[in-house]
Motif scaffolding. Structure first.
Motif, mmCIF file in Angstrom:
data_model
loop_
_atom_site.group_PDB
_atom_site.id
_atom_site.type_symbol
_atom_site.label_atom_id
_atom_site.label_comp_id
_atom_site.label_asym_id
_atom_site.label_seq_id
_atom_site.Cartn_x
_atom_site.Cartn_y
_atom_site.Cartn_z
ATOM 1 N N ARG A 55 0.840 -1.201 0.000
ATOM 2 C CA ARG A 55 0.000 0.000 0.000
ATOM 3 C C ARG A 55 0.868 1.240 0.000
ATOM 4 O O ARG A 55 2.013 1.219 0.441
ATOM 5 C CB ARG A 55 -0.909 0.022 1.230
ATOM 6 C CG ARG A 55 -0.146 0.006 2.565
ATOM 7 C CD ARG A 55 -1.110 -0.176 3.730
ATOM 8 N NE ARG A 55 -0.439 -0.548 4.960
ATOM 9 C CZ ARG A 55 -0.162 0.278 5.959
ATOM 10 N NH1 ARG A 55 -0.492 1.561 5.876
ATOM 11 N NH2 ARG A 55 0.430 -0.156 7.059
ATOM 12 N N GLN A 56 0.291 2.299 -0.527
ATOM 13 C CA GLN A 56 0.917 3.613 -0.447
ATOM 14 C C GLN A 56 0.267 4.464 0.634
ATOM 15 O O GLN A 56 0.682 5.592 0.861
ATOM 16 C CB GLN A 56 0.832 4.312 -1.809
ATOM 17 C CG GLN A 56 1.588 3.565 -2.896
ATOM 18 C CD GLN A 56 1.491 4.229 -4.240
ATOM 19 O OE1 GLN A 56 1.459 5.446 -4.337
ATOM 20 N NE2 GLN A 56 1.454 3.429 -5.296
ATOM 21 N N PHE A 94 -6.642 -3.889 -6.106
ATOM 22 C CA PHE A 94 -7.976 -3.597 -5.576
ATOM 23 C C PHE A 94 -7.909 -2.570 -4.447
ATOM 24 O O PHE A 94 -8.919 -2.037 -4.024
ATOM 25 C CB PHE A 94 -8.682 -4.861 -5.081
ATOM 26 C CG PHE A 94 -7.819 -5.760 -4.231
ATOM 27 C CD1 PHE A 94 -7.387 -5.378 -2.991
ATOM 28 C CD2 PHE A 94 -7.462 -7.019 -4.688
ATOM 29 C CE1 PHE A 94 -6.610 -6.206 -2.207
ATOM 30 C CE2 PHE A 94 -6.677 -7.858 -3.919
ATOM 31 C CZ PHE A 94 -6.251 -7.447 -2.662
ATOM 32 N N GLY A 95 -6.694 -2.300 -3.960
ATOM 33 C CA GLY A 95 -6.484 -1.208 -3.026
ATOM 34 C C GLY A 95 -6.871 -1.518 -1.591
ATOM 35 O O GLY A 95 -7.446 -2.548 -1.272
ATOM 36 N N TYR A 96 -6.519 -0.569 -0.741
ATOM 37 C CA TYR A 96 -6.932 -0.580 0.667
ATOM 38 C C TYR A 96 -8.089 0.403 0.829
ATOM 39 O O TYR A 96 -8.105 1.454 0.186
ATOM 40 C CB TYR A 96 -5.796 -0.130 1.571
ATOM 41 C CG TYR A 96 -4.734 -1.153 1.869
ATOM 42 C CD1 TYR A 96 -4.426 -1.495 3.183
ATOM 43 C CD2 TYR A 96 -4.020 -1.768 0.851
ATOM 44 C CE1 TYR A 96 -3.431 -2.420 3.476
ATOM 45 C CE2 TYR A 96 -3.025 -2.691 1.123
ATOM 46 C CZ TYR A 96 -2.734 -3.015 2.442
ATOM 47 O OH TYR A 96 -1.750 -3.931 2.712
ATOM 48 N N MET A 97 -9.021 0.047 1.710
ATOM 49 C CA MET A 97 -10.115 0.948 2.081
ATOM 50 C C MET A 97 -10.073 1.154 3.589
ATOM 51 O O MET A 97 -10.422 0.259 4.364
ATOM 52 C CB MET A 97 -11.472 0.374 1.675
ATOM 53 C CG MET A 97 -12.668 1.195 2.141
ATOM 54 S SD MET A 97 -12.890 2.763 1.266
ATOM 55 C CE MET A 97 -13.682 2.160 -0.241
ATOM 56 N N ASN A 149 -7.415 3.642 -2.550
ATOM 57 C CA ASN A 149 -6.487 3.823 -3.664
ATOM 58 C C ASN A 149 -6.436 2.536 -4.472
ATOM 59 O O ASN A 149 -6.119 1.475 -3.937
ATOM 60 C CB ASN A 149 -5.093 4.162 -3.134
ATOM 61 C CG ASN A 149 -4.055 4.276 -4.244
ATOM 62 O OD1 ASN A 149 -4.394 4.455 -5.409
ATOM 63 N ND2 ASN A 149 -2.792 4.169 -3.886
ATOM 64 N N THR A 150 -6.739 2.610 -5.751
ATOM 65 C CA THR A 150 -6.693 1.430 -6.623
ATOM 66 C C THR A 150 -5.521 1.487 -7.601
ATOM 67 O O THR A 150 -5.513 0.753 -8.594
ATOM 68 C CB THR A 150 -8.010 1.298 -7.418
ATOM 69 O OG1 THR A 150 -8.240 2.493 -8.167
ATOM 70 C CG2 THR A 150 -9.184 1.033 -6.497
#
Length: 393
Positions: A55-56, A94-97, A149-150
């Motif tokens: 992740r960023q 798919f990113g982090y939420m 972020n995707t």
């Protein structure tokens, strides 16, 4: 095995392999490297229990930059590694939420998003209505905001990255030995030799502490105190009776529980409310954690997960930095040839490309040449000056 090596690396999992590989591939490094690993099956290594995500979404700019390099490295693995027979690695973005349930938490997410966006990250700060439009399966009662972020954020095959670093290092002449470091000889400001359980002694110019949850024990052999301890982290893979109609981002619930898509299944993780240090060989499972904490949290947040079946579960260890849950890297201020790559507190795999490169630069050139990692150095440990990273999971 020889009786002398330029660099001895204690621990052969993801960081031992990364540092060894990056040293061997540096055209300016012409030394010899020994990697000492106590368990070549890696059955209980943190690397083997990782969820392999990147992740960023950090609050500290340096952590963002470290993971940005990691994402670029993974996506261009064959070219960057120089191994033409290596497989391509895919980053499933798919990113982090992150979900916030208090005004203070929502404000922190907004501030984090601004740091990330300034560095080129694709993080969006979202209202509940925006989250619901994109992912209608969430129950957003009590949620005030979210960050998502995707772009270059999600899951990748960390096992293949590790395996090919080991292969590449061995091809380049790095020696891997099954043994255990039991003590070190320190002469003033340098470690001059290590002693092994087998009875052998190896002299060296550099020692790299890549021993994961055992890092404090390794540092103590050189007379150094390191605030890193093993803490248990639990993972559950489950099947849903009502699968979601789209990929589930790695959702970080305000409860601290996280859950994401895992191919045809889902993966959830967390830890008990009582989170003590444990012995490095303690992998006893908390059989009540799923029913008491993990499942209630995910079923509340995603009602479709009311009916699920756990198909796999395991416990691994964070190498938990009790000062600030950030990495400790680079040389010790007094014992200058003792190098740390320790204390990642759950984000070690994603940082391994940049930090393996950085340690190779320091050993070869005496300085960081690409990304300045000095803020993560041991000096802050000695000064009790934590780096306040607001996005720890």
């Amino acid at each position: 095995m020889k009786t002398r090596y330029d660099v001895v690396i204690v621990g052969g999992a993801i960081y031992g392999a990364s540092v060894a590989f990056h040293l061997a591939k540096d055209p300016d490094f012409d030394g010899s490297v020994l990697v000492v690993e106590r368990d070549p099956t890696y059955a209980f290594a943190s690397t083997s229990h990782t969820n392999s995500c990147i992740r960023q979404q950090f609050s500290e700019a340096l952590n963002v930059q470290i993971s940005q390099y990691g994402a670029a490295y993974v996506q261009d693995f064959r070219a960057r590694s120089g191994m033409e027979d290596a497989p391509p690695l895919r980053l499933h973005s798919f990113g982090y939420m992150y979900l916030a349930d208090t005004p203070a938490f929502a404000a922190a997410l907004k501030a984090n998003q601004q740091v990330q966006a300034a560095l080129g990250a694709g993080t969006r700060h979202m209202t509940p209505d925006q989250i619901a439009a994109a992912y209608p399966f969430y129950n957003l009662d009590g949620i005030l905001a979210g960050n998502h972020n995707t772009v270059n954020e999600g899951y990748f095959d960390g096992g293949s990255l590790f395996d090919w670093w080991k292969r590449g290092a061995k091809r380049a002449g790095v020696t891997f030995v099954t043994d255990e470091v039991t003590s070190m000889t320190r002469n003033g400001d340098r470690v001059t030799a290590i002693q092994l359980k087998s009875g052998a002694e190896v002299s060296c110019d550099w020692v790299v502490n890549a021993s994961g949850p055992r890092a404090a024990r390794t540092a103590a052999m050189a007379g150094i105190t390191l605030p890193v301890e093993p803490r248990k982290r639990y993972t559950f893979v489950f099947q849903a009776a009502e699968p979601l109609d789209r990929d589930l981002p790695l959702t970080v619930d305000p409860s601290g529980v996280h859950v994401r898509t895992d191919g045809a299944y889902y993966m959830a993780g967390g830890y008990p409310d009582h989170d003590p240090a444990v012995e490095p060989d303690d992998f006893a499972f908390d059989n009540g954690l799923w029913e008491d904490k993990i499942w209630p949290a995910i079923a509340t947040r995603i009602p479709a997960f009311e009916r699920v079946k756990v198909i796999n579960q395991w416990v691994g260890h964070y190498a938990y930095n009790t000062l600030d849950q950030n990495a400790v890297v680079g040389p010790h201020p007094q014992v200058a040839n003792f190098i740390f790559v320790n204390g990642f507190s759950g984000h070690g795999l994603q940082q391994s490309p940049a930090l393996g490169r950085g340690m190779a630069e320091w050993i070869t050139h005496g300085a960081y040449r690409t990304l300045d990692l000095s803020p993560l150095g041991y000096a802050r440990i000695a000064a009790n000056r934590p780096i306040v990273e607001k996005a720890i999971i």
